[in-house]
Motif scaffolding. Sequence first.
Motif, PDB file in Angstrom:
ATOM      1  N   ARG A 192     -15.048   5.906  -5.328  1.00 42.79           N
ATOM      2  CA  ARG A 192     -15.219   4.531  -5.817  1.00 42.79           C
ATOM      3  C   ARG A 192     -15.504   4.518  -7.312  1.00 42.79           C
ATOM      4  N   ALA A 193     -16.274   5.497  -7.787  1.00 44.07           N
ATOM      5  CA  ALA A 193     -16.572   5.574  -9.219  1.00 44.07           C
ATOM      6  C   ALA A 193     -15.296   5.805 -10.016  1.00 44.07           C
ATOM      7  N   GLY A 194     -14.398   6.623  -9.487  1.00 49.05           N
ATOM      8  CA  GLY A 194     -13.130   6.853 -10.159  1.00 49.05           C
ATOM      9  C   GLY A 194     -12.279   5.601 -10.211  1.00 49.05           C
ATOM     10  N   GLU A 195     -12.312   4.830  -9.132  1.00 52.50           N
ATOM     11  CA  GLU A 195     -11.571   3.569  -9.109  1.00 52.50           C
ATOM     12  C   GLU A 195     -12.124   2.597 -10.143  1.00 52.50           C
ATOM     13  N   GLU A 196     -13.461   2.496 -10.205  1.00 52.06           N
ATOM     14  CA  GLU A 196     -14.086   1.582 -11.161  1.00 52.06           C
ATOM     15  C   GLU A 196     -13.829   2.007 -12.602  1.00 52.06           C
ATOM     16  N   ALA A 197     -13.628   3.312 -12.809  1.00 50.25           N
ATOM     17  CA  ALA A 197     -13.341   3.817 -14.155  1.00 50.25           C
ATOM     18  C   ALA A 197     -11.875   3.643 -14.530  1.00 50.25           C
ATOM     19  N   GLY A 198     -11.064   3.155 -13.588  1.00 53.07           N
ATOM     20  CA  GLY A 198      -9.671   2.882 -13.882  1.00 53.07           C
ATOM     21  C   GLY A 198      -8.698   3.988 -13.546  1.00 53.07           C
ATOM     22  N   TYR A 199      -9.174   5.039 -12.857  1.00 51.84           N
ATOM     23  CA  TYR A 199      -8.279   6.147 -12.524  1.00 51.84           C
ATOM     24  C   TYR A 199      -7.481   5.896 -11.247  1.00 51.84           C
ATOM     25  N   GLY A 200      -7.962   4.996 -10.409  1.00 51.11           N
ATOM     26  CA  GLY A 200      -7.265   4.713  -9.164  1.00 51.11           C
ATOM     27  C   GLY A 200      -7.539   5.766  -8.108  1.00 51.11           C
ATOM     28  N   SER A 201      -7.073   5.504  -6.897  1.00 51.38           N
ATOM     29  CA  SER A 201      -7.252   6.442  -5.795  1.00 51.38           C
ATOM     30  C   SER A 201      -6.017   6.406  -4.914  1.00 51.38           C
ATOM     31  N   MET A 202      -5.917   7.367  -4.020  1.00 56.42           N
ATOM     32  CA  MET A 202      -4.772   7.442  -3.116  1.00 56.42           C
ATOM     33  C   MET A 202      -5.214   8.126  -1.837  1.00 56.42           C
ATOM     34  N   ALA A 203      -4.484   7.861  -0.767  1.00 57.35           N
ATOM     35  CA  ALA A 203      -4.810   8.486   0.512  1.00 57.35           C
ATOM     36  C   ALA A 203      -4.252   9.899   0.601  1.00 57.35           C
ATOM     37  N   ASP A 204      -3.183  10.183  -0.150  1.00 60.47           N
ATOM     38  CA  ASP A 204      -2.523  11.485  -0.040  1.00 60.47           C
ATOM     39  C   ASP A 204      -1.944  11.861  -1.396  1.00 60.47           C
ATOM     40  N   ASN A 217       0.862  -1.173   0.000  1.00 63.52           N
ATOM     41  CA  ASN A 217       0.000   0.000   0.000  1.00 63.52           C
ATOM     42  C   ASN A 217       0.899   1.223   0.000  1.00 63.52           C
ATOM     43  N   ALA A 218       1.096   1.803  -1.181  1.00 61.69           N
ATOM     44  CA  ALA A 218       2.042   2.917  -1.302  1.00 61.69           C
ATOM     45  C   ALA A 218       1.652   4.096  -0.432  1.00 61.69           C
ATOM     46  N   ASP A 219       0.342   4.279  -0.223  1.00 59.29           N
ATOM     47  CA  ASP A 219      -0.104   5.431   0.548  1.00 59.29           C
ATOM     48  C   ASP A 219       0.134   5.258   2.039  1.00 59.29           C
ATOM     49  N   ALA A 220       0.494   4.042   2.468  1.00 60.24           N
ATOM     50  CA  ALA A 220       0.720   3.808   3.892  1.00 60.24           C
ATOM     51  C   ALA A 220       2.105   4.247   4.331  1.00 60.24           C
ATOM     52  N   VAL A 221       2.996   4.516   3.373  1.00 63.31           N
ATOM     53  CA  VAL A 221       4.353   4.920   3.715  1.00 63.31           C
ATOM     54  C   VAL A 221       4.334   6.369   4.195  1.00 63.31           C
ATOM     55  N   PRO A 222       4.797   6.645   5.421  1.00 66.12           N
ATOM     56  CA  PRO A 222       4.762   8.024   5.931  1.00 66.12           C
ATOM     57  C   PRO A 222       5.711   8.922   5.155  1.00 66.12           C
ATOM     58  N   ARG A 223       5.245  10.098   4.779  1.00 65.42           N
ATOM     59  CA  ARG A 223       6.095  11.012   4.024  1.00 65.42           C
ATOM     60  C   ARG A 223       5.884  12.465   4.428  1.00 65.42           C
ATOM     61  N   ARG A 224       5.139  12.702   5.477  1.00 63.26           N
ATOM     62  CA  ARG A 224       4.955  14.075   5.930  1.00 63.26           C
ATOM     63  C   ARG A 224       4.900  14.092   7.451  1.00 63.26           C
ATOM     64  N   GLU A 267      -1.596  10.828  -9.557  1.00 61.37           N
ATOM     65  CA  GLU A 267      -2.624  10.490 -10.542  1.00 61.37           C
ATOM     66  C   GLU A 267      -3.709   9.642  -9.897  1.00 61.37           C
ATOM     67  N   GLY A 268      -4.941  10.107  -9.959  1.00 61.73           N
ATOM     68  CA  GLY A 268      -6.049   9.380  -9.367  1.00 61.73           C
ATOM     69  C   GLY A 268      -6.926  10.291  -8.537  1.00 61.73           C
ATOM     70  N   LEU A 269      -7.857   9.706  -7.802  1.00 60.84           N
ATOM     71  CA  LEU A 269      -8.787  10.464  -6.977  1.00 60.84           C
ATOM     72  C   LEU A 269      -8.396  10.365  -5.506  1.00 60.84           C
ATOM     73  N   SER A 270      -8.663  11.419  -4.774  1.00 59.33           N
ATOM     74  CA  SER A 270      -8.279  11.450  -3.369  1.00 59.33           C
ATOM     75  C   SER A 270      -9.142  12.448  -2.622  1.00 59.33           C
ATOM     76  N   LYS A 271      -9.282  12.229  -1.335  1.00 58.82           N
ATOM     77  CA  LYS A 271      -9.908  13.236  -0.483  1.00 58.82           C
ATOM     78  C   LYS A 271      -8.970  14.435  -0.404  1.00 58.82           C
ATOM     79  N   MET A 272      -9.550  15.618  -0.362  1.00 52.47           N
ATOM     80  CA  MET A 272      -8.739  16.836  -0.421  1.00 52.47           C
ATOM     81  C   MET A 272      -8.304  17.283   0.973  1.00 52.47           C
ATOM     82  N   PRO A 273      -7.001  17.249   1.261  1.00 51.33           N
ATOM     83  CA  PRO A 273      -6.541  17.786   2.546  1.00 51.33           C
ATOM     84  C   PRO A 273      -6.620  19.302   2.540  1.00 51.33           C
ATOM     85  N   MET A 274      -7.007  19.863   3.666  1.00 52.16           N
ATOM     86  CA  MET A 274      -7.179  21.310   3.778  1.00 52.16           C
ATOM     87  C   MET A 274      -6.484  21.821   5.030  1.00 52.16           C
TER      88      MET A 274
END
Length: 224
Positions: free
Chosen positions: A44-56, A12-19, A63-70
Motif C-alpha cells: 500500500r505504501a508503494g501505491e501511495e508513493a505512485g509506484y503502483g502494484s500488480m497481482a503478478d 484490471n490488467a492483472d485479472a487477465v489469465p496469462r499462465r 513496474e510496481g510492487l507485488s507479492k513474490m511468487p515462489m
Amino acid sequence: EHVCEAAAAADNADAVPRRGREGPLQVSHGRNALGTALYEAFIRAGEEAGYGSMADYNGCRQEGLSKMPMTVFHEAAHPRKGERCSASAAYLEPALKDASKHPHLSTQADAHVRRILFENDRHDAAADAHAGGPPGRPSEAPRAVGVEYITGGERRVAYAEREVIVCAGSIASPHLLQVSGIGSPELLGELGIQVVAGREGVGANLQDHLEVYHSFEVLKPLSL
C-alpha cells in the motif's frame, strides 16, 4: 488478441489469465505474503508513493510492487509442503521413483559433459580423444547425435536415438555450445576451436538479474 493487448484494455490488467495452473511445478505466494499485515502495508505504501502494484509481476507489466511468487510446495497434504519445488523435484524425481512408467529414463551422476558430438563424430570419437581436438566438419548443416563426458576420470560417449537437448542453464549451456564449435567464429578461432556452426549470439547478451536488498528493524512482532 494478444494477451498484453487484452490486459491493457481490461479494467484490471492483472485479472487477465496469462499462465497455466496445471502441472507438477507448484507456485505460491507463501504463507507470509497471504497473511502478514506488514506485507500488505508495504505494498500500500508503494501505491501511495505512485509506484503502483500488480497481482503478478511475471505478466505483461513489471513496474510496481507485488507479492513474490515462489516455487514452493503448498498443497496441504503434500509431504514436502514448504520446501522448494524445483524442476528436479517436480519432474525428474517422481519419474525416477516410478521407473515402470519411464523405462527409457536413466541418469548419470558425477559426470561432466565435455562437448556435443555431431554426425561425423560417431565414427571417429575414439580417435578424436587422442588427437586433442575435434575432427573435420562436413560442409552441410551439422546434426547433434550425442555427447562426450567425463566420469570417474574416464572419457565416455553417449549417443541419442532421436535428439540431444542442451539444458545446462544460462551460463553452462552457451559454454557447452561454444566448446563444441557453435558460436562466434572470431571468438572460437581465437580459442583454437574449429567452427561447426557460426552463431554470433551464442554466449552474448547475458544480463544479470540485479537485486538490492534492504533490512529494517520492526517495532512490532511482525515480519515479511
